[in-house]
Scaffold this active site. Structure first.
Site, PDB file in Angstrom:
ATOM      1  N   TYR A 282      65.526  36.236   6.457  1.00 36.08           N
ATOM      2  CA  TYR A 282      64.438  35.546   7.161  1.00 36.08           C
ATOM      3  C   TYR A 282      64.284  34.128   6.629  1.00 36.08           C
ATOM      4  CZ  TYR A 282      60.119  34.715   9.631  1.00 36.08           C
ATOM      5  OH  TYR A 282      59.175  34.196  10.480  1.00 36.08           O
TER       6      TYR A 282
ATOM      7  N   PHE B  10      65.998  11.898  30.698  1.00 33.91           N
ATOM      8  CA  PHE B  10      66.640  13.197  30.805  1.00 33.91           C
ATOM      9  C   PHE B  10      65.533  14.193  31.106  1.00 33.91           C
ATOM     10  CE2 PHE B  10      68.301  17.269  29.418  1.00 33.91           C
ATOM     11  CZ  PHE B  10      69.464  17.295  30.157  1.00 33.91           C
ATOM     12  N   THR B  11      65.850  15.179  31.948  1.00 33.83           N
ATOM     13  CA  THR B  11      64.818  16.075  32.503  1.00 33.83           C
ATOM     14  C   THR B  11      63.872  16.635  31.434  1.00 33.83           C
ATOM     15  OG1 THR B  11      66.468  17.818  32.410  1.00 33.83           O
ATOM     16  CG2 THR B  11      66.165  16.723  34.525  1.00 33.83           C
TER      17      THR B  11
ATOM     18  N   ASP C 234      68.902  10.606  20.950  1.00 33.94           N
ATOM     19  CA  ASP C 234      69.331  11.886  21.524  1.00 33.94           C
ATOM     20  C   ASP C 234      70.825  11.990  21.239  1.00 33.94           C
ATOM     21  OD1 ASP C 234      70.218  14.029  23.002  1.00 33.94           O
ATOM     22  OD2 ASP C 234      68.874  13.644  24.692  1.00 33.94           O
TER      23      ASP C 234
ATOM     24  N   LYS D 272      76.171  21.279  23.510  1.00 40.24           N
ATOM     25  CA  LYS D 272      77.080  20.304  24.118  1.00 40.24           C
ATOM     26  C   LYS D 272      78.185  19.982  23.108  1.00 40.24           C
ATOM     27  CE  LYS D 272      73.606  20.423  26.992  1.00 40.24           C
ATOM     28  NZ  LYS D 272      72.568  19.443  27.077  1.00 40.24           N
TER      29      LYS D 272
ATOM     30  N   ARG E 240      72.226  16.308  41.017  1.00 41.17           N
ATOM     31  CA  ARG E 240      71.500  15.366  40.167  1.00 41.17           C
ATOM     32  C   ARG E 240      71.071  14.236  41.094  1.00 41.17           C
ATOM     33  NH1 ARG E 240      69.322  17.982  36.591  1.00 41.17           N
ATOM     34  NH2 ARG E 240      70.261  18.337  34.582  1.00 41.17           N
TER      35      ARG E 240
ATOM     36  N   PHE F 136      64.389  21.584  40.073  1.00 38.02           N
ATOM     37  CA  PHE F 136      65.791  21.801  40.455  1.00 38.02           C
ATOM     38  C   PHE F 136      66.312  23.159  40.011  1.00 38.02           C
ATOM     39  CE2 PHE F 136      67.516  21.050  36.208  1.00 38.02           C
ATOM     40  CZ  PHE F 136      66.497  20.301  35.620  1.00 38.02           C
TER      41      PHE F 136
HETATM   42  C1  LIG Z   1      71.174  19.344  27.337  1.00 36.02           C
HETATM   43  C2  LIG Z   1      70.534  18.116  26.907  1.00 36.02           C
HETATM   44  C3  LIG Z   1      69.245  18.118  26.360  1.00 36.02           C
HETATM   45  C4  LIG Z   1      68.403  19.370  26.242  1.00 36.02           C
HETATM   46  O1  LIG Z   1      68.976  20.318  25.422  1.00 36.02           O
HETATM   47  P1  LIG Z   1      68.863  21.898  25.676  1.00 36.02           P
HETATM   48  O2  LIG Z   1      69.704  22.490  24.614  1.00 36.02           O
HETATM   49  O3  LIG Z   1      69.358  22.176  27.067  1.00 36.02           O
HETATM   50  O4  LIG Z   1      67.428  22.265  25.533  1.00 36.02           O
HETATM   51  C5  LIG Z   1      68.733  16.902  25.955  1.00 36.02           C
HETATM   52  N1  LIG Z   1      69.413  15.756  26.080  1.00 36.02           N
HETATM   53  C6  LIG Z   1      70.647  15.717  26.607  1.00 36.02           C
HETATM   54  C7  LIG Z   1      71.380  14.423  26.711  1.00 36.02           C
HETATM   55  C8  LIG Z   1      71.247  16.887  27.042  1.00 36.02           C
HETATM   56  O5  LIG Z   1      72.483  16.836  27.584  1.00 36.02           O
END
Ligand SMILES: *Cc1c(COP(=O)(O)O)cnc(C)c1O
Length: 463
Positions: free
Chosen positions: A76, A128-129, A219, A262, A386, A453
């Site tokens: 843990y 970004f969303t 990011d 990613k 998109r 979306f």
């Molecule tokens: C996918 C992504 C996110 C969000 O990450 P999640 O793991 O899907 O929550 C943020 N910024 C970028 C550029 C992304 O490609």
């Protein structure tokens, strides 16, 4: 065309485990599409032949990563895999403190809650969303400060992810530095078609914000892909390793949010990394509320181990060259067939330009959504919209936001599909382009409140 001829990018791995693919008949696909409300997010993956919906968490892990899964320390608190991950984040990304989160948006939630006061602004190089939504939920207002050419799918400039320093400076002058929570800088810019930011620009953003005492939050989700573009396009860094470039990029910021799904070649995982001790302490408090204890953040020990090993593999030059080479291979082929795509070709995906693909549709016909649905019907290949659906509605007016770009994203999972799959994909898009005049627009029949979306439903327009 150089990449097609040279095949220098040929996959630097061989396959030792396979997963069979299923191909439905056209009739079955039509039924599946209706059931999914013409939204590719709502298809069952079993009904998909080649899945290019996203490169998020769809990576194939290596034998080295799988071996690491067996070494998960499922304690843990204080798991050894946490310390391995911390050491790798410090080595490659260079930040002092690590807070693991279940994925990128977990980190975005934490940093937005900590750094944004209601009424503040958060400039960024295109939204970004999930990032923007967390900023808005924390009471902030996102302001797009990306260069204008990012919105032009035909502009060939090499760094269309750059921040427009004039726009950023104008915002600071207008609202005052105290009203700017921080600047988010993304690399590469997903919503602009996977376009990179240059190190020169990152350094200029750092210099400008430092003058005003404004923090930069990076990011870093796709920083490795961005680093490859810097190495190949920004002369000063041609001889640097990918790892050195990533390190230098991160050095221009105060902290980073990361989706390990990613660049980092895992199926789940993320983190917040930060240099400021106060922010770290606050994040460590909050992560316990939203994710899990600060040494696991919602992840199993084995997940942290896979991500730590993923960092090591992600920055290997042969890996990233093959990853981007595969995307470029498909893009060059489509270009040769005269199909309108976003250029230059981005790092993780090919973006079909639905406005130019379907000039007979208006944006209210949801052209990119319609094109993605038709691609599935035609071929069993799953892509995503998109465009206007992803952009959502304006908070103040309640009206659709009308983005300049109306795109269908064909996103390539890392190390998953072969070159023959790439050829099949290109052939399917080419066939669609030939019959494009017959593609009709859609009507939205169900609209969720947030990130519509993902779950919106559609029907073909009559006529
Ligand atoms: C996918 C992504 C996110 C969000 O990450 P999640 O793991 O899907 O929550 C943020 N910024 C970028 C550029 C992304 O490609």
């Amino acid at each position: 065309m150089t990449n097609i001829k040279k095949r220098a990018w040929a996959e630097p791995f061989k396959i030792k485990m396979v997963e069979p693919l299923k191909m439905l008949s056209r009739h079955e696909r039509a039924g599946a599409l209706r059931e999914a409300g013409f939204n590719t997010f709502l298809l069952r993956s079993e009904d998909v032949y080649i899945d290019l919906l996203t490169d998020s968490g769809t990576n194939a892990m290596s034998d080295y990563q799988w071996a690491g899964m067996m070494l998960g320390d499922e304690a843990y608190a204080g798991s050894r895999n946490y310390y391995h991950l911390e050491a790798m984040v410090q080595r490659v990304y260079g930040y002092k403190y690590l807070v693991p989160t279940h994925q990128g948006r977990g980190a975005e939630n934490l940093i937005s809650k900590i750094l944004i006061k209601p009424g503040q602004y958060v400039p960024g190089n295109m939204y970004f969303t999930t990032t923007r939504l967390h900023q808005e939920l924390a009471g902030g207002t996102f302001v797009d400060v990306i260069v204008d050419e990012a919105h032009d799918s035909t502009d060939l400039r090499p760094f269309k992810g750059n921040v427009d320093l004039g726009k950023l400076e104008a915002l600071i002058a207008k609202v005052g530095a105290a009203k700017v929570a921080y600047v988010t800088v993304a690399a590469t810019v997903n919503m602009a078609g996977g376009q990179p930011i240059s190190l020169e620009n990152l350094k200029a953003v750092r210099a400008l914000t430092a003058k005003h005492g404004i923090k930069v939050i990076f990011d870093a989700t796709r920083a490795v892909e961005n680093a490859y573009f810097i190495k190949t396009r920004e002369a000063a860094y041609a001889d640097w390793t990918i790892e050195q470039i990533v390190h230098e990029m991160c050095a221009q910021s105060d902290g980073a949010t990361m989706s390990g799904k990613k660049d980092l070649l895992v199926n789940i995982g993320g983190f917040l990394a930060i240099n400021d001790l106060d922010v770290f302490e606050e994040a460590r408090n909050l992560v316990v509320v939203y994710e899990g204890l600060h040494t696991y953040g919602g992840l199993a020990g084995r997940d942290m181990e896979a991500m730590a090993r993923g960092i090591e593999e992600a920055v290997q030059y042969d890996h990233i060259r093959a990853r981007i080479g595969q995307v470029e291979y498909v893009g060059e082929r489509l270009k040769a067939s005269g199909i309108p795509i976003v250029e230059p070709i981005g790092g993780h995906a090919i973006f079909l330009d639905a406005r130019r693909f379907l000039p007979h549709l208006t944006q209210d016909d949801f052209p990119a959504q319609a094109l993605a649905a038709e691609l599935y019907l035609e071929s069993g290949i799953r892509a995503m919209e998109r465009g206007i659906v992803s952009a959502g509605r304006d908070d103040a007016t309640g009206k659709h936001r009308y983005p300049k770009l109306e795109l269908v994203r064909l996103t390539f999972p890392r190390r998953v599909y072969t070159q023959a799959h790439c050829d099949v994909t290109a052939e399917a898009v080419e066939a669609l382009y030939e019959s494009r005049a017959e593609i009709r627009g859609l009507e939205m029949t169900y609209e969720p409140k947030y990130l519509r979306f993902f779950q919106a439903r559609f029907e073909p327009k009559a006529g």
